[in-house]
Scaffold this active site. Structure first.
Site, short mmCIF file in Angstrom:
data_model
loop_
_atom_site.label_atom_id
_atom_site.label_comp_id
_atom_site.label_asym_id
_atom_site.label_seq_id
_atom_site.Cartn_x
_atom_site.Cartn_y
_atom_site.Cartn_z
N ASP A 13 0.81 -1.22 0.00
CA ASP A 13 0.00 0.00 0.00
C ASP A 13 0.85 1.27 0.00
OD1 ASP A 13 -2.25 -1.69 0.29
OD2 ASP A 13 -1.91 -1.75 2.46
N GLY A 15 1.66 2.99 -2.54
CA GLY A 15 1.29 3.89 -3.65
C GLY A 15 2.06 3.53 -4.91
N LYS A 16 2.36 2.25 -5.08
CA LYS A 16 3.14 1.82 -6.24
C LYS A 16 2.40 2.08 -7.56
CE LYS A 16 3.42 -2.35 -4.45
NZ LYS A 16 2.92 -2.09 -3.09
N GLY A 40 -4.00 -4.15 -4.43
CA GLY A 40 -4.93 -3.09 -4.78
C GLY A 40 -4.12 -1.85 -5.15
N HIS A 41 -4.03 -1.59 -6.44
CA HIS A 41 -3.24 -0.44 -6.90
C HIS A 41 -4.18 0.62 -7.46
CE1 HIS A 41 0.50 -3.26 -7.42
NE2 HIS A 41 0.09 -3.14 -6.18
N GLN A 223 2.22 -6.08 -3.15
CA GLN A 223 2.52 -6.10 -1.72
C GLN A 223 3.83 -5.35 -1.45
OE1 GLN A 223 1.59 -9.54 -3.08
NE2 GLN A 223 -0.38 -8.55 -2.93
N LEU A 337 3.57 12.61 1.24
CA LEU A 337 4.22 13.62 2.08
C LEU A 337 3.19 14.64 2.58
CD1 LEU A 337 7.11 14.61 3.01
CD2 LEU A 337 6.92 16.29 1.18
N ASP A 338 2.18 14.92 1.75
CA ASP A 338 1.15 15.91 2.09
C ASP A 338 0.43 15.58 3.38
OD1 ASP A 338 0.46 13.81 0.16
OD2 ASP A 338 -1.61 14.47 0.48
P1 IMP Z 1 -2.72 -12.79 1.69
O1 IMP Z 1 -1.76 -12.25 0.68
O2 IMP Z 1 -4.15 -12.53 1.34
O3 IMP Z 1 -2.45 -14.23 2.02
O4 IMP Z 1 -2.48 -11.99 3.08
C1 IMP Z 1 -1.29 -12.11 3.83
C2 IMP Z 1 -0.92 -10.79 4.49
O5 IMP Z 1 -0.52 -9.87 3.49
C3 IMP Z 1 -2.06 -10.11 5.23
O6 IMP Z 1 -1.54 -9.40 6.35
C4 IMP Z 1 -2.62 -9.12 4.22
O7 IMP Z 1 -3.27 -8.04 4.85
C5 IMP Z 1 -1.34 -8.68 3.56
N1 IMP Z 1 -1.53 -8.22 2.17
C6 IMP Z 1 -1.76 -8.98 1.09
N2 IMP Z 1 -1.85 -8.21 0.00
C7 IMP Z 1 -1.65 -6.95 0.38
C8 IMP Z 1 -1.58 -5.71 -0.31
O8 IMP Z 1 -1.70 -5.61 -1.55
N3 IMP Z 1 -1.33 -4.61 0.46
C9 IMP Z 1 -1.14 -4.69 1.80
N4 IMP Z 1 -1.18 -5.82 2.49
C10 IMP Z 1 -1.44 -6.95 1.78
#
Ligand code: IMP
Length: 430
Positions: A13, A15-16, A40-41, A223, A337-338
């Site tokens: 998360d 902000g990629k 989620g991008h 991730q 940064l904002d």
């Molecule tokens: P999984 O990838 O669904 O198995 O989740 C494993 C861990 O990675 C959990 O703590 C999720 O919240 C975290 N996680 C998985 N994908 C993301 C992502 O895109 N952003 C942030 N955390 C993630």
């Protein structure tokens, strides 16, 4: 460099998506190599907000070819939902623009049911997964009974799906979870196979050919480093390789490609995490709420995939330096940064303390951070809204000092800073 790898330097998360969007202009290909629709991008262009889970963010640039690499796990239902949503937003998606590796693995409803059953069985020690079936799909891959995208081309694909569901039902039973009816899943996957066929490719070969032809590839990790299966806060991690070296195996590129690569690490100006696991610089109370936001804006700290509120804290310089080392990061991008504007003081975790002694490197990685206490350096904040700043010299002096301190802790320069969610809200350091 022809191969530009964009990785998350924290727990995801960072902000990629919007940083990929920034670099996408000059690139020919945009490839994902790990994870699935747990990602989620988000990219904001004017009043259009693109939320991408499986398809690389660069797809929104006409002419860019998006690649889903062999290291990914793909839920066809999510993929088609995403294709349909993007089409509605005016993005043209065709087999020429979207290439899917024959060797990527498939996620089925049985994997999702297994993910849920495992999390329930873990009780209070649950990982807090996204529930997308990621772990079980990679488990099947590692135990050599997974379903691959290429299986969709086989005449007996439907039977294989049936066997997979029946086999998973046995394990679901051990966890006291309900069995799934294979028949509708088989029928659904037969339809998915028909629709997916034109997109299936040997993406390893195509990417190699692209590099040979002098084309540029933008690689988008999902991730973050601290969720990496090997190098993250194990076991509170995801089940794939989220780091830059994983891009080679996850795309089928040889080590030679690494000679043509640069690695851009993306880190937030503070730290967030969603799900369970250690977080030494975590905050609670008013300050945490202030950094998280109320959830009324799409860029507030609530999961893009699950909507869960994210845990928030001060930037952790020890973990950032670790991410730089594990990925071979050449330069950093600092996002959001904002959000720090208006804070009187900012704390930056520069080291840990263990048994009264300072520690700046982690002897056995970040899996067990419980013996460590963060050591903070206090820096002055700034009042000015930085959202309209586009030149480094126009950033408040305190913001520049904060960024320079992050760069010196990380040991690499900061090249870009984002100061708001919009595409153009970026400051590039000359
Ligand atoms: P999984 O990838 O669904 O198995 O989740 C494993 C861990 O990675 C959990 O703590 C999720 O919240 C975290 N996680 C998985 N994908 C993301 C992502 O895109 N952003 C942030 N955390 C993630």
């Amino acid at each position: 460099m022809p191969l530009r790898v964009i990785v998350g330097a924290q727990w995801g998360d960072e902000g990629k998506g919007r940083i990929v969007d920034w670099f996408a202009g000059g690139a020919d290909f945009n490839a994902r190599f790990n994870g699935g629709d747990n990602a989620g991008h988000t990219v904001t262009v004017g009043n259009r907000i693109f939320k991408l889970h499986l398809i690389p963010s660069g797809i929104i640039h006409p002419g860019m070819v998006a690649v889903l690499g062999n290291g990914m796990v793909i839920n066809p239902r999510s993929l088609f939902n995403e294709i349909d949503e993007l089409t509605q937003l005016g993005i043209r998606i065709s087999p020429e623009r979207l290439r899917i590796s024959y060797a990527a693995h498939l996620i089925t409803p049985a994997h999702q049911a297994m993910d849920k059953a495992l999390e329930t069985a873990r009780g209070k020690d649950n990982i807090g997964t996204t529930g997308r079936g990621i772990g079980p799909a990679y488990t099947d891959k590692a135990t050599r009974r997974g379903l691959r995208v290429a299986d969709m081309l086989s005449a007996d694909f439907s039977e294989r799906v049936g066997e997979h569901v029946a086999e998973t039902n046995l394990t679901l039973g051990l966890y006291g979870a309900s069995a799934l009816d294979p028949a509708p899943i088989c029928a659904q996957f037969r339809e998915y196979a028909e629709r997916l066929k034109p997109y299936i490719a040997d993406t390893s070969l195509e990417l190699e050919a692209a590099l040979q032809a002098g084309k540029t590839i933008l690689v988008e990790a999902a991730q973050g480093t601290l969720l990496d299966l090997d190098f993250g806060t194990y076991p509170f991690v995801t089940s794939s390789s989220t780091t830059a070296p994983g891009a080679l195996t996850g795309l089928g590129l040889g080590l030679g490609a690494a000679r043509q690569a640069s690695v851009i690490g993306v880190a937030k100006a503070f730290q967030t995490r969603v799900g369970s696991g250690p977080f030494p610089s975590e905050l609670s109370g008013d300050l945490a709420n202030r950094l998280r936001g109320s959830g009324s804006n799409p860029w507030d700290e609530f999961g893009t995939t699950t909507g869960r509120p994210r845990r928030v804290g001060w930037l952790d310089g020890v973990l950032l330096r670790y991410a730089v080392r594990i990925n071979g990061i050449n330069e950093l991008t600092v996002t959001k940064l904002d959000i720090l504007s208006g804070m009187e003081n900012i704390q930056l975790c520069t080291a840990y303390r263990r048994d009264g002694n300072p520690v700046t490197d982690l002897p056995f990685g970040p899996a067990d951070l419980s013996p460590y206490e963060p050591v903070y350096e206090q820096l002055p904040g700034w009042k000015e809204d930085v959202g309209t700043v586009r030149k480094w010299k126009d950033l408040p002096a305190a913001a520049q000092a904060y960024l320079e301190r992050i760069a010196s802790l990380a040991g690499v320069p900061i090249r870009l800073v984002s100061v708001g969610p919009e595409r153009e809200q970026v400051v590039e350091k000359e």
